[in-house]
Design a protein around this motif. Structure first.
Motif, mmCIF file in Angstrom:
data_model
loop_
_atom_site.group_PDB
_atom_site.id
_atom_site.type_symbol
_atom_site.label_atom_id
_atom_site.label_comp_id
_atom_site.label_asym_id
_atom_site.label_seq_id
_atom_site.Cartn_x
_atom_site.Cartn_y
_atom_site.Cartn_z
ATOM 1 N N THR A 160 0.729 -1.264 0.156
ATOM 2 C CA THR A 160 -0.028 -0.170 0.081
ATOM 3 C C THR A 160 0.986 1.368 -0.005
ATOM 4 N N ALA A 161 1.920 1.408 0.870
ATOM 5 C CA ALA A 161 2.581 2.577 1.075
ATOM 6 C C ALA A 161 3.453 2.787 0.142
ATOM 7 N N PHE A 162 4.430 1.719 -0.425
ATOM 8 C CA PHE A 162 5.332 2.070 -1.448
ATOM 9 C C PHE A 162 5.024 1.881 -2.986
ATOM 10 N N TYR A 163 3.930 0.950 -3.081
ATOM 11 C CA TYR A 163 3.356 0.726 -4.572
ATOM 12 C C TYR A 163 2.179 1.501 -4.939
ATOM 13 N N GLU A 164 1.047 0.989 -4.060
ATOM 14 C CA GLU A 164 -0.105 1.575 -4.243
ATOM 15 C C GLU A 164 -0.288 3.117 -4.279
ATOM 16 N N ILE A 165 0.307 3.792 -3.187
ATOM 17 C CA ILE A 165 0.244 5.205 -2.943
ATOM 18 C C ILE A 165 1.695 5.955 -3.500
ATOM 19 N N GLY A 166 2.768 5.283 -2.943
ATOM 20 C CA GLY A 166 4.250 5.933 -3.501
ATOM 21 C C GLY A 166 4.631 6.715 -2.160
ATOM 22 N N LEU A 167 5.888 6.767 -1.871
ATOM 23 C CA LEU A 167 6.332 7.574 -0.842
ATOM 24 C C LEU A 167 6.120 9.022 -0.932
ATOM 25 N N ALA A 168 6.307 9.503 -2.219
ATOM 26 C CA ALA A 168 6.540 10.788 -2.622
ATOM 27 C C ALA A 168 4.868 11.550 -2.221
ATOM 28 N N ALA A 169 3.873 10.747 -2.512
ATOM 29 C CA ALA A 169 2.653 11.141 -2.120
ATOM 30 C C ALA A 169 2.127 10.859 -0.756
ATOM 31 N N LEU A 170 2.670 10.063 -0.084
ATOM 32 C CA LEU A 170 2.591 9.548 1.217
ATOM 33 C C LEU A 170 3.254 10.468 2.459
ATOM 34 N N VAL A 171 4.239 10.690 1.943
ATOM 35 C CA VAL A 171 5.185 11.682 3.151
ATOM 36 C C VAL A 171 6.028 12.501 2.440
ATOM 37 N N GLY A 172 6.140 13.121 1.378
ATOM 38 C CA GLY A 172 6.643 13.829 0.621
ATOM 39 C C GLY A 172 7.916 13.875 0.913
ATOM 40 N N THR A 173 8.795 14.782 1.549
ATOM 41 C CA THR A 173 10.369 14.692 1.600
ATOM 42 C C THR A 173 10.752 14.186 3.113
ATOM 43 N N ARG A 174 9.556 14.131 3.814
ATOM 44 C CA ARG A 174 9.903 13.458 5.233
ATOM 45 C C ARG A 174 10.387 12.097 5.400
ATOM 46 N N SER A 175 11.029 11.642 6.371
ATOM 47 C CA SER A 175 11.548 10.316 6.638
ATOM 48 C C SER A 175 10.077 9.560 6.877
ATOM 49 N N LEU A 176 10.211 7.932 6.598
ATOM 50 C CA LEU A 176 9.258 7.189 6.991
ATOM 51 C C LEU A 176 9.834 6.122 7.847
ATOM 52 N N LEU A 177 9.245 6.129 9.211
ATOM 53 C CA LEU A 177 9.747 4.989 10.055
ATOM 54 C C LEU A 177 9.152 3.742 9.519
ATOM 55 N N VAL A 178 9.735 2.418 9.301
ATOM 56 C CA VAL A 178 9.112 1.385 9.041
ATOM 57 C C VAL A 178 9.276 0.233 9.604
ATOM 58 N N PRO A 179 8.339 -0.226 10.833
ATOM 59 C CA PRO A 179 8.465 -1.248 11.441
ATOM 60 C C PRO A 179 8.607 -2.722 10.664
ATOM 61 N N VAL A 180 9.465 -3.667 10.960
ATOM 62 C CA VAL A 180 9.647 -4.741 10.140
ATOM 63 C C VAL A 180 9.722 -5.965 10.972
ATOM 64 N N PRO A 181 9.352 -7.078 10.237
ATOM 65 C CA PRO A 181 9.315 -8.317 11.171
ATOM 66 C C PRO A 181 10.614 -8.835 11.315
ATOM 67 N N VAL A 182 10.697 -9.992 12.042
ATOM 68 C CA VAL A 182 12.132 -10.593 12.428
ATOM 69 C C VAL A 182 12.528 -11.192 11.003
ATOM 70 N N GLN A 183 11.761 -11.744 10.351
ATOM 71 C CA GLN A 183 12.004 -12.517 9.068
ATOM 72 C C GLN A 183 12.962 -11.392 8.332
ATOM 73 N N TRP A 184 12.268 -10.173 8.091
ATOM 74 C CA TRP A 184 12.787 -9.004 7.103
ATOM 75 C C TRP A 184 14.158 -8.719 7.818
ATOM 76 N N VAL A 185 14.587 -8.605 9.040
ATOM 77 C CA VAL A 185 15.719 -8.427 9.500
ATOM 78 C C VAL A 185 16.746 -9.264 8.847
ATOM 79 N N LEU A 186 16.666 -10.711 8.937
ATOM 80 C CA LEU A 186 17.551 -11.781 8.838
ATOM 81 C C LEU A 186 17.547 -11.833 6.872
ATOM 82 N N GLU A 187 16.519 -11.682 6.271
ATOM 83 C CA GLU A 187 16.296 -11.772 4.798
ATOM 84 C C GLU A 187 15.679 -10.503 4.250
#
Length: 340
Positions: free
Chosen positions: A56-83
């Motif tokens: 939803t955030a990165f593909y359907e909406i897109g970062l520019a439309a979602l937060v503009g130039t602000r940073s985005l804090l993204v919670p990740v699951p354990v699986q993502w940290v490892l891979e």
């Protein structure tokens, strides 16, 4: 062909401000309304929630439309940290929020070091840091502290400040709390005193996709020399995936005079890695538990094969990953359920 309608889920943003009260970042939150209805725990399926939020955030909406130039804090699951390859995140525009359930060990420390080398900014809550302070403080750049726990708060903040990390105060409810925290070496502030989390996307979205074609596409993308025409033929069988790829390509094209209109242009512009990552993310975000479980199981097997290959002479890690993902046993189970 299958169609998925997600009418009861959305993402939300929790704003973050700096010491001058400027809105400098937002935390991405997933709001699965169906979880509350079923009485399940919100974190019961972190990987699926992450996949849906990322799509939803990165593909359907897109970062520019979602937060503009602000940073985005993204919670990740354990699986993502490892891979992290399973779901690509833009390192230059996101701050990775490490899960509190992470168990600090040699594999985790190696993974965190790799993430930093890739350019990711890492944020950890102090409850995670407390499990292995010396090792984790070498890896993270931002520590988030829950100011509701006032016992020893001042000493804790000053101790972390000596470690040359930035500090974020969270769960601030009143302006008075904010002013008290401003007297401490916090750089960022988050809580209802500034802004409550607000939903961004909650409308029903019809997402048509072809799971069998997606799995065949992954097989092709993981080959040493993928066939461009074969990839193009498989992509056209998944309308939702194609639509997201076109949107991503045109967003990446910036100020180009002409929009990207041909699928082959999209493939060449984005590259196989990004297409592969989005394909996996969509499969993980899918509603059907059996298919989602099989994809996750294949990814775990593939990740293990890659790690083993790194310690074996003459074995290419990427080839090992492919072999692990498309092990014959997995293929038979997919085929038995009509998804390959």
């Amino acid at each position: 062909m299958s169609a998925v309608t997600q009418a009861s889920s959305c993402i939300a943003l929790q704003p973050v401000c700096d010491r001058q009260f400027n809105h400098v970042a937002d935390e991405l939150l997933y709001r699965p309304n169906e979880v509350a209805a079923e009485g399940a725990e919100p974190g019961a399926d972190g990987l699926r929630a992450s996949a849906r939020a990322y799509v939803t955030a990165f593909y359907e909406i897109g970062l520019a439309a979602l937060v503009g130039t602000r940073s985005l804090l993204v919670p990740v699951p354990v699986q993502w940290v490892l891979e992290p390859e399973i779901m690509l995140l833009p390192a230059d525009k996101t701050m990775v929020v490490l899960p509190d359930s992470l168990e600090p060990d040699a594999a985790v420390f190696a993974a965190l070091g790799s993430l930093r080398e890739q350019g990711y900014t890492l944020l950890a809550d102090d409850v995670l840091i407390d499990r292995s302070p010396e090792a984790l403080l070498e890896q993270v750049q931002v520590v988030r502290i829950d100011v509701r726990d006032t016992a020893g708060l001042v000493d804790k903040v000053r101790r972390y400040a000596r470690e040359h990390v930035s500090l974020l105060a969270c769960h601030l409810q009143t302006l008075e709390q904010y002013e008290q925290c401003r007297d401490l070496p916090f750089s960022y502030f988050q809580g209802d005193f500034y802004a409550i989390a607000h939903p961004v996307a909650g409308r029903a979205i019809k997402r048509a996709g072809n799971r069998a074609a997606s799995l065949q596409l992954l097989r092709e993308l993981y080959l040493p020399n993928p066939d461009l025409k074969r990839i193009e033929a498989l992509l056209v069988q998944d309308p939702h995936l194609c639509a997201l790829l076109f949107k991503r390509a045109n967003a990446a094209s910036g100020e180009r005079l002409h929009r990207v209109t041909k699928l082959q242009q999209v493939i060449m512009m984005l590259g196989f890695d990004k297409i592969r990552a989005l394909t996996v993310t969509l499969l993980l975000a899918h509603n059907e538990p059996v298919k989602r479980f099989l994809v996750l199981k294949a990814l775990v097997r593939a990740a293990m094969a890659r790690r083993l290959a790194r310690h074996a002479r003459g074995v290419d890690p990427d080839t090992a990953f492919t072999a692990g993902f498309f092990h014959d046993g997995t293929n038979r189970r997919y085929a038995a359920r009509g998804v390959a």
